[in-house]
Motif scaffolding. Structure first.
Motif, PDB file in Angstrom:
ATOM      1  N   ASP A  17       0.838  -1.226  -0.045  1.00 30.74           N
ATOM      2  CA  ASP A  17      -0.008  -0.147   0.059  1.00 30.74           C
ATOM      3  C   ASP A  17       0.920   1.497  -0.053  1.00 30.74           C
ATOM      4  N   HIS A  18       2.134   1.219  -0.711  1.00 27.83           N
ATOM      5  CA  HIS A  18       2.775   2.395  -0.875  1.00 27.83           C
ATOM      6  C   HIS A  18       2.886   2.932  -2.499  1.00 27.83           C
ATOM      7  N   ILE A  19       2.049   2.478  -3.386  1.00 28.38           N
ATOM      8  CA  ILE A  19       2.207   2.793  -4.656  1.00 28.38           C
ATOM      9  C   ILE A  19       2.160   4.319  -4.978  1.00 28.38           C
ATOM     10  N   ARG A  20       1.808   4.948  -4.059  1.00 26.65           N
ATOM     11  CA  ARG A  20       1.805   6.608  -4.398  1.00 26.65           C
ATOM     12  C   ARG A  20       3.085   7.050  -4.334  1.00 26.65           C
ATOM     13  N   VAL A  21       3.960   6.571  -3.725  1.00 23.06           N
ATOM     14  CA  VAL A  21       5.306   7.099  -3.828  1.00 23.06           C
ATOM     15  C   VAL A  21       5.903   7.303  -5.013  1.00 23.06           C
ATOM     16  N   LEU A  22       5.619   6.403  -6.261  1.00 27.91           N
ATOM     17  CA  LEU A  22       6.059   6.599  -7.375  1.00 27.91           C
ATOM     18  C   LEU A  22       5.778   7.988  -8.014  1.00 27.91           C
ATOM     19  N   GLN A  23       4.384   8.284  -7.752  1.00 25.71           N
ATOM     20  CA  GLN A  23       3.876   9.685  -8.295  1.00 25.71           C
ATOM     21  C   GLN A  23       4.716  10.695  -7.494  1.00 25.71           C
ATOM     22  N   GLU A  24       4.653  10.685  -6.018  1.00 22.37           N
ATOM     23  CA  GLU A  24       5.168  11.618  -5.226  1.00 22.37           C
ATOM     24  C   GLU A  24       6.552  11.848  -5.574  1.00 22.37           C
ATOM     25  N   LEU A  25       7.390  10.989  -6.073  1.00 27.60           N
ATOM     26  CA  LEU A  25       8.915  10.999  -6.381  1.00 27.60           C
ATOM     27  C   LEU A  25       9.081  11.369  -7.944  1.00 27.60           C
ATOM     28  N   TYR A  26       8.175  10.780  -8.734  1.00 28.95           N
ATOM     29  CA  TYR A  26       8.429  10.972 -10.133  1.00 28.95           C
ATOM     30  C   TYR A  26       7.268  11.646 -10.852  1.00 28.95           C
ATOM     31  N   GLY A  27       6.274  12.087 -10.413  1.00 29.56           N
ATOM     32  CA  GLY A  27       5.239  12.670 -11.042  1.00 29.56           C
ATOM     33  C   GLY A  27       4.474  11.637 -12.073  1.00 29.56           C
ATOM     34  N   GLY A 114      15.947   0.260  -7.922  1.00 32.56           N
ATOM     35  CA  GLY A 114      15.383  -0.691  -7.626  1.00 32.56           C
ATOM     36  C   GLY A 114      14.286  -0.233  -6.557  1.00 32.56           C
ATOM     37  N   LEU A 115      13.353  -1.246  -6.090  1.00 36.22           N
ATOM     38  CA  LEU A 115      12.355  -1.009  -5.056  1.00 36.22           C
ATOM     39  C   LEU A 115      12.909  -0.605  -3.926  1.00 36.22           C
ATOM     40  N   LEU A 116      14.041  -1.120  -3.402  1.00 34.35           N
ATOM     41  CA  LEU A 116      14.727  -0.625  -2.019  1.00 34.35           C
ATOM     42  C   LEU A 116      15.251   0.818  -2.298  1.00 34.35           C
ATOM     43  N   GLY A 117      15.595   1.227  -3.354  1.00 32.60           N
ATOM     44  CA  GLY A 117      16.254   2.570  -3.538  1.00 32.60           C
ATOM     45  C   GLY A 117      14.937   3.517  -3.742  1.00 32.60           C
ATOM     46  N   ILE A 118      13.898   2.980  -4.068  1.00 33.26           N
ATOM     47  CA  ILE A 118      12.767   3.970  -4.401  1.00 33.26           C
ATOM     48  C   ILE A 118      12.251   4.297  -2.808  1.00 33.26           C
ATOM     49  N   LEU A 119      12.318   3.020  -1.913  1.00 30.07           N
ATOM     50  CA  LEU A 119      11.724   3.336  -0.715  1.00 30.07           C
ATOM     51  C   LEU A 119      12.738   4.043  -0.037  1.00 30.07           C
ATOM     52  N   LYS A 120      13.987   3.989  -0.047  1.00 34.00           N
ATOM     53  CA  LYS A 120      15.038   4.636   0.666  1.00 34.00           C
ATOM     54  C   LYS A 120      14.897   6.127   0.431  1.00 34.00           C
ATOM     55  N   ASP A 121      14.741   6.390  -1.027  1.00 33.06           N
ATOM     56  CA  ASP A 121      14.345   7.871  -1.301  1.00 33.06           C
ATOM     57  C   ASP A 121      13.069   8.322  -0.721  1.00 33.06           C
ATOM     58  N   ALA A 122      12.155   7.654  -0.749  1.00 31.24           N
ATOM     59  CA  ALA A 122      10.798   7.920  -0.216  1.00 31.24           C
ATOM     60  C   ALA A 122      10.861   8.378   1.401  1.00 31.24           C
ATOM     61  N   ALA A 123      11.694   7.621   2.072  1.00 31.26           N
ATOM     62  CA  ALA A 123      11.975   7.837   3.641  1.00 31.26           C
ATOM     63  C   ALA A 123      12.531   9.237   3.749  1.00 31.26           C
ATOM     64  N   LYS A 124      13.416   9.218   2.691  1.00 34.41           N
ATOM     65  CA  LYS A 124      14.318  10.420   3.004  1.00 34.41           C
ATOM     66  C   LYS A 124      13.467  11.731   2.734  1.00 34.41           C
ATOM     67  N   PHE A 125      12.352  11.635   1.820  1.00 38.38           N
ATOM     68  CA  PHE A 125      11.429  12.844   1.677  1.00 38.38           C
ATOM     69  C   PHE A 125      10.237  12.826   2.759  1.00 38.38           C
ATOM     70  N   GLY A 126      10.212  11.674   3.764  1.00 36.23           N
ATOM     71  CA  GLY A 126       9.412  11.752   4.715  1.00 36.23           C
ATOM     72  C   GLY A 126       8.192  11.003   4.380  1.00 36.23           C
ATOM     73  N   LEU A 127       8.082  10.257   3.298  1.00 30.70           N
ATOM     74  CA  LEU A 127       6.962   9.585   2.847  1.00 30.70           C
ATOM     75  C   LEU A 127       6.493   8.504   3.330  1.00 30.70           C
ATOM     76  N   LEU A 128       7.547   7.931   4.340  1.00 29.36           N
ATOM     77  CA  LEU A 128       7.021   6.374   4.965  1.00 29.36           C
ATOM     78  C   LEU A 128       8.407   6.077   5.849  1.00 29.36           C
ATOM     79  N   ASP A 129       7.827   5.121   6.757  1.00 29.33           N
ATOM     80  CA  ASP A 129       8.977   4.818   7.658  1.00 29.33           C
ATOM     81  C   ASP A 129       9.593   3.496   7.326  1.00 29.33           C
ATOM     82  N   LEU A 130      10.710   3.506   6.882  1.00 28.72           N
ATOM     83  CA  LEU A 130      11.450   2.616   6.084  1.00 28.72           C
ATOM     84  C   LEU A 130      11.402   1.306   7.049  1.00 28.72           C
ATOM     85  N   ARG A 131      11.839   1.132   8.494  1.00 27.36           N
ATOM     86  CA  ARG A 131      11.522   0.118   9.313  1.00 27.36           C
ATOM     87  C   ARG A 131      10.437  -0.594   8.857  1.00 27.36           C
TER      88      ARG A 131
END
Length: 156
Positions: A17-27, A114-131
């Motif tokens: 349930d984090h598909i929204r990070v694609l739009q938030e990171l890349y438009g 990759g997926l982990l890189g996307i999630l790491k970037d999303a966490a850096k922008f405060g979009l999710l909690d990586l752990r």
């Protein structure tokens, strides 16, 4: 920014349930028609099939003319077409998790994440909690070396 994706990163983002990070990171994210077909396969979980049946505005689906290429024949159809589409569009980034696909993309001078890189970037922008997200990924069957996850958490 032009971003092309393969199937598995989209699947896992939907499952956690984090598909929204694609739009938030890349438009906008572009996928080949083959990836859309893979997402809609009968064996895909219903959450994935339902999502691709009514794709969001930020997802673009494009057909790809497949060319015979021995190097690409080893890859799955979605990976192969994501690489071809990324080359055709001169994409800034191609989202791939498969090791062989990533190697081929790098050999073709494509920039990958990759997926982990996307999630790491999303966490850096405060979009999710990586752990929490890493725990969610494990629950849906995503396997990665625990040491890599710990390393990414330390870098956060």
């Amino acid at each position: 920014m032009i971003v092309v994706s393969d199937t598995s990163p989209i699947c896992y983002l939907l499952l956690i349930d984090h598909i929204r990070v694609l739009q938030e990171l890349y438009g906008v994210v572009i996928i080949p028609q083959t990836v859309a077909d893979e997402l809609n396969a009968s064996e895909s979980p219903s959450v994935i099939r339902d999502w691709i049946a009514k794709p969001p505005d930020w997802l673009q689906i494009q057909p790809v003319e497949t060319l015979q290429n021995l190097e690409l024949e080893k890859l799955e159809p979605g990976e192969r077409e994501a690489i071809l589409l990324a080359e055709k569009l001169k994409a800034d980034l191609v989202i791939l998790d498969d090791k062989a696909a990533r190697r081929v993309a790098l050999e073709r001078d494509l920039r990958i994440i990759g997926l982990l890189g996307i999630l790491k970037d999303a966490a850096k922008f405060g979009l999710l909690d990586l752990r929490i997200v890493f725990d969610d990924l494990r629950e849906v069957g995503f396997w990665v070396a625990p040491s890599l996850l710990e390393q990414l958490l330390k870098e956060e």
